[in-house]
Motif scaffolding. Structure first.
Motif, PDB file in Angstrom:
ATOM      1  N   VAL A  68      19.693  55.713  21.145  1.00 56.60           N
ATOM      2  CA  VAL A  68      19.400  55.629  22.583  1.00 56.60           C
ATOM      3  C   VAL A  68      18.416  54.494  22.817  1.00 56.60           C
ATOM      4  CG1 VAL A  68      18.406  56.854  24.560  1.00 56.60           C
ATOM      5  CG2 VAL A  68      19.774  58.115  22.892  1.00 56.60           C
ATOM      6  N   PRO A  69      18.749  53.593  23.772  1.00 54.08           N
ATOM      7  CA  PRO A  69      19.891  53.598  24.692  1.00 54.08           C
ATOM      8  C   PRO A  69      21.175  53.055  24.090  1.00 54.08           C
ATOM      9  CG  PRO A  69      18.537  51.705  25.136  1.00 54.08           C
ATOM     10  CD  PRO A  69      17.821  52.477  24.077  1.00 54.08           C
ATOM     11  N   SER A  70      21.087  52.461  22.878  1.00 55.01           N
ATOM     12  CA  SER A  70      22.225  51.942  22.148  1.00 55.01           C
ATOM     13  C   SER A  70      21.817  51.924  20.692  1.00 55.01           C
ATOM     14  CB  SER A  70      22.569  50.532  22.642  1.00 55.01           C
ATOM     15  OG  SER A  70      23.649  49.973  21.916  1.00 55.01           O
ATOM     16  N   ALA A  71      22.783  51.828  19.795  1.00 55.19           N
ATOM     17  CA  ALA A  71      22.466  51.814  18.376  1.00 55.19           C
ATOM     18  C   ALA A  71      21.476  50.695  18.066  1.00 55.19           C
ATOM     19  CB  ALA A  71      23.735  51.646  17.553  1.00 55.19           C
ATOM     20  N   ASN A  72      20.413  51.017  17.328  1.00 55.84           N
ATOM     21  CA  ASN A  72      19.370  50.041  17.025  1.00 55.84           C
ATOM     22  C   ASN A  72      18.647  50.458  15.754  1.00 55.84           C
ATOM     23  OD1 ASN A  72      16.619  51.491  17.761  1.00 55.84           O
ATOM     24  ND2 ASN A  72      18.101  52.057  19.360  1.00 55.84           N
ATOM     25  N   SER A  73      17.961  49.493  15.135  1.00 60.16           N
ATOM     26  CA  SER A  73      17.162  49.791  13.948  1.00 60.16           C
ATOM     27  C   SER A  73      15.680  49.908  14.276  1.00 60.16           C
ATOM     28  CB  SER A  73      17.372  48.716  12.877  1.00 60.16           C
ATOM     29  OG  SER A  73      17.063  47.432  13.383  1.00 60.16           O
ATOM     30  N   GLY A  74      15.351  49.789  15.553  1.00 63.61           N
ATOM     31  CA  GLY A  74      13.998  49.925  16.056  1.00 63.61           C
ATOM     32  C   GLY A  74      13.985  49.506  17.511  1.00 63.61           C
ATOM     33  N   ALA A  75      13.247  50.216  18.358  1.00 60.79           N
ATOM     34  CA  ALA A  75      13.239  49.904  19.789  1.00 60.79           C
ATOM     35  C   ALA A  75      11.839  50.081  20.335  1.00 60.79           C
ATOM     36  CB  ALA A  75      14.229  50.788  20.555  1.00 60.79           C
ATOM     37  N   GLY A  76      11.426  49.137  21.216  1.00 53.36           N
ATOM     38  CA  GLY A  76      10.091  49.203  21.779  1.00 53.36           C
ATOM     39  C   GLY A  76       9.971  48.331  23.007  1.00 53.36           C
ATOM     40  N   HIS A  77       8.803  47.685  23.159  1.00 60.46           N
ATOM     41  CA  HIS A  77       8.637  46.744  24.265  1.00 60.46           C
ATOM     42  C   HIS A  77       8.059  45.451  23.720  1.00 60.46           C
ATOM     43  CE1 HIS A  77       4.181  46.828  25.243  1.00 60.46           C
ATOM     44  NE2 HIS A  77       4.250  47.909  24.480  1.00 60.46           N
ATOM     45  N   ASP A  78       7.991  44.414  24.562  1.00 56.61           N
ATOM     46  CA  ASP A  78       7.755  43.054  24.108  1.00 56.61           C
ATOM     47  C   ASP A  78       6.342  42.762  23.623  1.00 56.61           C
ATOM     48  OD1 ASP A  78      10.338  42.334  24.669  1.00 56.61           O
ATOM     49  OD2 ASP A  78       9.879  41.139  26.442  1.00 56.61           O
ATOM     50  N   TYR A  79       5.320  43.095  24.423  1.00 63.55           N
ATOM     51  CA  TYR A  79       3.959  42.632  24.155  1.00 63.55           C
ATOM     52  C   TYR A  79       3.038  43.347  25.147  1.00 63.55           C
ATOM     53  CZ  TYR A  79       0.510  39.261  22.369  1.00 63.55           C
ATOM     54  OH  TYR A  79      -0.559  38.684  21.738  1.00 63.55           O
ATOM     55  N   PRO A  87       1.500  48.332  36.537  1.00 63.28           N
ATOM     56  CA  PRO A  87       0.593  47.669  37.471  1.00 63.28           C
ATOM     57  C   PRO A  87      -0.208  48.618  38.353  1.00 63.28           C
ATOM     58  CG  PRO A  87       2.687  46.510  37.409  1.00 63.28           C
ATOM     59  CD  PRO A  87       2.877  47.784  36.625  1.00 63.28           C
ATOM     60  N   ASP A  88       0.282  49.848  38.550  1.00 68.08           N
ATOM     61  CA  ASP A  88      -0.484  50.824  39.326  1.00 68.08           C
ATOM     62  C   ASP A  88      -1.327  51.738  38.439  1.00 68.08           C
ATOM     63  OD1 ASP A  88       1.457  52.457  38.215  1.00 68.08           O
ATOM     64  OD2 ASP A  88       2.424  52.961  40.118  1.00 68.08           O
ATOM     65  N   GLY A  89      -1.261  51.554  37.121  1.00 66.90           N
ATOM     66  CA  GLY A  89      -2.113  52.280  36.194  1.00 66.90           C
ATOM     67  C   GLY A  89      -1.726  53.710  35.923  1.00 66.90           C
ATOM     68  N   ARG A  90      -0.572  54.169  36.416  1.00 66.15           N
ATOM     69  CA  ARG A  90      -0.224  55.589  36.325  1.00 66.15           C
ATOM     70  C   ARG A  90       0.405  55.983  34.994  1.00 66.15           C
ATOM     71  NH1 ARG A  90       0.211  58.174  41.522  1.00 66.15           N
ATOM     72  NH2 ARG A  90       2.047  59.327  40.830  1.00 66.15           N
ATOM     73  N   VAL A  91       0.994  55.032  34.286  1.00 67.82           N
ATOM     74  CA  VAL A  91       1.580  55.304  32.972  1.00 67.82           C
ATOM     75  C   VAL A  91       1.239  54.161  32.028  1.00 67.82           C
ATOM     76  CG1 VAL A  91       3.488  56.709  33.890  1.00 67.82           C
ATOM     77  CG2 VAL A  91       3.813  54.243  33.515  1.00 67.82           C
ATOM     78  N   VAL A  92       1.319  54.432  30.725  1.00 69.74           N
ATOM     79  CA  VAL A  92       1.086  53.426  29.691  1.00 69.74           C
ATOM     80  C   VAL A  92       2.229  53.520  28.684  1.00 69.74           C
ATOM     81  CG1 VAL A  92      -0.406  52.729  27.763  1.00 69.74           C
ATOM     82  CG2 VAL A  92      -1.421  53.429  29.950  1.00 69.74           C
ATOM     83  N   ILE A  93       2.835  52.359  28.351  1.00 68.39           N
ATOM     84  CA  ILE A  93       3.867  52.331  27.323  1.00 68.39           C
ATOM     85  C   ILE A  93       3.278  51.795  26.020  1.00 68.39           C
ATOM     86  CG2 ILE A  93       5.824  52.155  28.910  1.00 68.39           C
ATOM     87  CD1 ILE A  93       5.871  49.122  28.368  1.00 68.39           C
ATOM     88  N   PHE A  94       3.860  52.194  24.894  1.00 67.58           N
ATOM     89  CA  PHE A  94       3.412  51.701  23.594  1.00 67.58           C
ATOM     90  C   PHE A  94       4.520  51.928  22.567  1.00 67.58           C
ATOM     91  CE2 PHE A  94       2.239  56.160  23.666  1.00 67.58           C
ATOM     92  CZ  PHE A  94       2.422  56.616  22.365  1.00 67.58           C
ATOM     93  N   ASN A  95       4.443  51.159  21.475  1.00 70.81           N
ATOM     94  CA  ASN A  95       5.352  51.331  20.345  1.00 70.81           C
ATOM     95  C   ASN A  95       4.654  52.140  19.257  1.00 70.81           C
ATOM     96  OD1 ASN A  95       6.953  49.482  21.773  1.00 70.81           O
ATOM     97  ND2 ASN A  95       6.266  47.749  20.540  1.00 70.81           N
TER      98      ASN A  95
END
Length: 396
Positions: free
Chosen positions: A51-62, A369-377
């Motif tokens: 999820v969302p598609s076959a992958n060997s690792g998934a996250g965000h850019d920077y 940008p509104d500070g309500r959530v934080v993403i991380f790998n």
């Protein structure tokens, strides 16, 4: 409103590996949630190997630069759209609703050229707009309709590489040209376009008020120059004797916050203000998350929220290593938040990403940008893969 004072004070708390391992997070599916063993913050697993598609690792850019998670929209502004980068897959987005979970994983019909080539709008009312460098252009894309929605001066033809980001009002945009040494800036209201080349340039960083862009050589021994967009002028080049790690700093409104990786252990947190075209350092805390860290100033707080005092801004910092002085650190393998005047430091969660890490396993905590959530790998305590997570910041 997000309220970091509802989080525990950062006092060097260690991760609770026993409690985390009992959750068996690596084996859990996308959509799984848990409460951080220390802070109680609710954390959701965004991706998996399928999820969302076959992958060997998934996250965000920077962590710094363009927002990869949107402002909240919909009922109560509780839904955010998240950009997903994966190994062996295209760029996808998904909608996340606090307290509910995920819906509508979908592939972007206009693909970013590479990482750091997409940025969500910072402006209230434009929450679902994603700016993308693709096909030789900077375009405006609507993630609700999954189609280009170019208005005003969009699109603009550009020679580009990466490092796309913009100011708090989506007026000034910046990035690197295709030679990966020339920095460009563009005003989406007036159409003004400028560029500047330095042989040593590695990346640009724009403070969120959109007046200053700092060109940096990157690394611990940094060369920098401040570009004042209000009059298109440059300060003096500050050479390698000016030791700080601007490339990993948080770009706040009007200044930059970062760990001084060249200071004595356990190092310091410093604020860099612009004065007479130069960056000037003020130490705000005599401690840090360690030498391997990344900051993020993507939470853009208004004058009303701050009482007109930019020194009260909150920026995020992520600690990513266990140096010899690990026992002394304020944040241990953690994502934390701190005020620009050094008056308050909090801990959001432990990310349970442990070394050794490859580049895209780096946790890179980044707020919306509104500070309500934080993403991380996280590589989930060295599980052999990394996944993307999103945390719900406490609200008041």
């Amino acid at each position: 409103m997000p309220d970091p004072t509802l989080l525990p004070l950062a006092t060097g708390q260690a991760p609770n590996y026993t409690a985390y391992n009992a959750l068996n997070v690596p084996a859990q599916p996308a959509g799984f949630s848990y409460n951080d063993p220390l802070t109680g913050v609710k954390v959701w697993k965004v991706t998996s190997a399928s999820v969302p598609s076959a992958n060997s690792g998934a996250g965000h850019d920077y962590p710094e630069g363009g927002a990869q998670v949107s402002r909240g929209w919909g009922a109560g502004n509780n839904t955010h759209t998240i950009l997903i980068r994966g190994d062996g897959m295209s760029y996808y987005i998904v909608d996340f609703t606090r307290g509910v979970g995920f819906s509508n994983y979908r592939r972007l019909t206009t693909q970013p050229a590479r990482d750091l080539c997409a940025a969500f709008s910072n402006v209230a009312g434009q929450e679902r707009i994603l700016y993308i460098l693709s096909g030789g252009q900077l375009v405006r894309y609507n993630t609700a309709t999954m189609a280009l929605e170019n208005t005003g001066r969009f699109p603009i033809a550009l020679s580009y590489y990466a490092w796309l980001h913009q100011d708090k009002n989506d007026v000034w945009f910046t990035g690197m040209a295709s030679d990966n040494q020339t920095v460009w800036v563009w005003n989406s209201q007036t159409g003004a376009f400028y560029s500047h080349f330095e042989t040593w340039t590695n990346e640009p960083h724009m403070e969120r008020d959109g007046r200053y862009v700092v060109l940096t050589s990157g690394g611990a021994y940094t060369t920098t120059v401040v570009w004042d967009l209000s009059n298109n002028t440059f300060g003096a080049i500050q050479g390698s004797s000016f030791l700080f790690h601007v490339s990993h700093g948080a770009s706040a409104r009007g200044h930059f916050i970062m760990t001084d990786v060249n200071a004595s252990a356990p190092q310091t947190q410093a604020r860099f203000d612009v004065a007479a075209g130069l960056l000037l350092k003020t130490v705000i805390l005599g401690n840090s998350p360690g030498p391997d860290e990344h900051g993020s100033g993507n939470w853009i707080q208004s004058d009303a929220e701050l009482g007109g005092n930019l020194m009260r801004q909150w920026t995020y910092v992520t600690g990513e290593s266990a140096p010899a002085w690990y026992s002394q650190l304020t944040w241990k393998y953690a994502i934390g938040v701190q005020r620009s005047d050094g008056s308050d430091q909090r801990i959001l969660l432990h990310h349970y990403g442990v070394t050794p890490m490859n580049y895209y396993e780096t946790p890179w905590g980044q707020p919306s940008p509104d500070g309500r959530v934080v993403i991380f790998n996280s590589n989930m305590n060295g599980s052999g893969r990394y996944d993307l997570f999103v945390a719900e910041v406490p609200l008041r």
